[in-house]
Design a protein around this motif. Structure first.
Motif, short mmCIF file in Angstrom:
data_model
loop_
_atom_site.label_atom_id
_atom_site.label_comp_id
_atom_site.label_asym_id
_atom_site.label_seq_id
_atom_site.Cartn_x
_atom_site.Cartn_y
_atom_site.Cartn_z
N ASP A 113 -2.53 -4.81 -7.56
CA ASP A 113 -3.82 -4.79 -8.05
C ASP A 113 -4.64 -5.86 -7.55
O ASP A 113 -5.92 -5.63 -7.10
N ASP A 167 -8.33 6.46 -7.89
CA ASP A 167 -7.38 7.03 -8.33
C ASP A 167 -6.89 8.27 -7.35
O ASP A 167 -5.63 8.41 -7.19
N CYS A 180 -7.60 3.55 -11.71
CA CYS A 180 -8.67 2.69 -10.85
C CYS A 180 -9.71 3.62 -10.33
O CYS A 180 -9.61 4.85 -10.33
N TYR A 201 -6.13 -4.82 -4.09
CA TYR A 201 -7.35 -3.67 -4.27
C TYR A 201 -8.54 -4.48 -4.65
O TYR A 201 -9.54 -3.86 -4.25
N LEU A 202 -8.55 -5.45 -5.67
CA LEU A 202 -9.68 -5.94 -6.24
C LEU A 202 -10.24 -7.05 -5.23
O LEU A 202 -11.54 -7.58 -5.58
N TYR A 218 -3.89 1.27 -11.42
CA TYR A 218 -3.62 -0.22 -11.74
C TYR A 218 -2.43 -0.52 -12.46
O TYR A 218 -1.83 0.64 -12.86
N HIS A 220 -15.92 1.35 -6.11
CA HIS A 220 -15.04 0.38 -5.56
C HIS A 220 -15.67 0.42 -3.88
O HIS A 220 -15.60 1.48 -3.33
N ARG A 256 -5.88 -9.36 -13.33
CA ARG A 256 -7.09 -8.39 -13.52
C ARG A 256 -8.05 -8.57 -14.86
O ARG A 256 -9.35 -8.65 -14.68
#
Length: 373
Positions: free
Chosen positions: A260, A210, A207, A263-264, A194, A333, A153
């Motif tokens: 992570d 959260d 993040c 998620y990204l 994260y 996000h 990340r």
């Protein structure tokens, strides 16, 4: 009411299974439930072992529009074996309760479930029963820790991904997963993004989702008989987590972790479940782990239906619109719709303003979507 009260039949005693035994067991289970299961491989390990996955759904191998996809991954670290055992048992459980449990049948009717018992079969083969906290078998056959091998990340430096990592990345991006968990051992806690911090120290790395991740992690911890009790693995091990959950970087910073990356780089929300204080317990202890985790595994799986979902379509033609961005107010996000125009957005209970946009053309705007607990 606990989910388990809706289960008609439990799994009987089980043992550790090496690669050949696990392959034979998965084949046997799927052969017993061909109408709802299929066994497939997403690739091979360094040592050319198959990375097996079992899909459980009403129409395995066929995409059913409007149903969220869920995945469990176990044994990412080869010597952390309890997750591997639990996931084989979970596949058994869903098979033997098909047409016997209304809950199981409804779960299969409304969800597409993918379960990978072992991401690191090579590491497992050199691990040793009775291992409490060593690193023998942790890495893959090239000596690489797979949970440090995903694109980082906080770094733009290109890095070579191992074949197991590449396979999981390609699989994850191809299947539009909504929710996931990867199972580890060595502690007892539900860990959420994260995982890394800017300075590499143990600090809370929050993040944008959260609150939602805390809800997801808590769903597992609270369903577990003692994950919320401190200290989780005894005072001598030193781990103590409020409510049985932790932000990853708050515990210790991990760069290149799988949760992570999910998620990204995908629409999938993933947490890491540490489900045993001992990494490779004796086979005589395995059923205790099953009884501790069978309810939480089902509870967490049902979280895939939390939040809101819908379709993005062309208002003039009614045709699905792919890759439409879904924005949620006050959460930095975004997710995007699938090639079939579907989207799922997990959020914690609350009121949200949601906007769907493709390029610079706003397709739709919804205000005050209310999500109840």
């Amino acid at each position: 009411m606990k989910i388990w009260s809706n289960i008609a039949k439990d799994v009987e005693d089980s043992n550790h299974l090496n690669y050949e035994e696990m392959t034979a067991m998965l084949t046997k289970i799927v052969d017993q439930c061909p109408g709802i299961m299929r066994l497939y491989s997403i690739g091979k390990s360094v040592k050319q072992r198959e990375l097996w996955v079992v899909e459980i759904s009403k129409s395995p191998g066929v995409h059913r529009t409007g149903l969220p996809a869920f995945k469990y991954i176990g044994n990412m670290h080869g010597n952390e074996v309890v997750g591997r055992f639990l996931l084989v048992n979970l596949i058994k459980l869903l098979c033997i309760n098909h047409k016997k449990s209304d809950y199981v049948d409804l779960l299969i009717e409304l969800t597409t479930i993918h379960i990978m018992p072992s991401m690191n079969p090579d590491g497992y083969e050199i691990s040793v029963e009775g291992d409490v906290d060593s690193v023998q078998g942790r890495a893959n056959a090239n000596g690489v820790d797979l949970n440090r091998n995903f694109p980082k990340r906080l770094s733009s430096t290109p890095e070579v991904q191992e074949v197991e990592t590449k396979s999981v990345m390609a699989w994850s991006q191809a299947n539009d997963f909504v929710l996931s968990a990867n199972l580890h051992g060595g502690s007892l806690v539900a860990n959420y993004p994260y995982d890394d911090a800017t300075d590499g120290n143990s600090v809370y790395s929050k993040c944008p989702d959260d609150e939602t991740f805390r809800m997801l992690a808590s769903s597992y911890a609270r369903a577990h008989p003692y994950m919320t009790r401190k200290p989780q693995c005894g005072a001598e091990q030193g781990d103590s987590f409020e409510g049985g959950i932790t932000n990853g970087a708050s515990w210790y910073s991990v760069s290149g972790g799988m949760q992570d990356w999910n998620y990204l780089h995908t629409n999938c929300f993933e947490i890491t479940l540490e489900i045993s204080c001992t990494k490779f317990p004796a086979s005589t202890q395995l059923m205790k782990y099953w009884h501790d985790n069978k309810e939480p595994l089902l509870v967490y799986l049902t979280q895939v239906h939390k939040g809101f979902w819908g379709y993005t379509v062309d208002k003039n033609t009614g045709e699905p619109l792919a890759h439409v961005t879904i924005f949620v107010s006050n959460i930095n996000h975004d997710i995007s719709s699938t090639s079939s125009g579907e989207f799922w957005r997990i959020v914690s209970p609350g009121k949200y303003e949601v906007t769907a946009a493709k390029l610079k053309l706003i397709s739709a705007s919804f205000t005050r979507i209310v999500i109840f607990d």
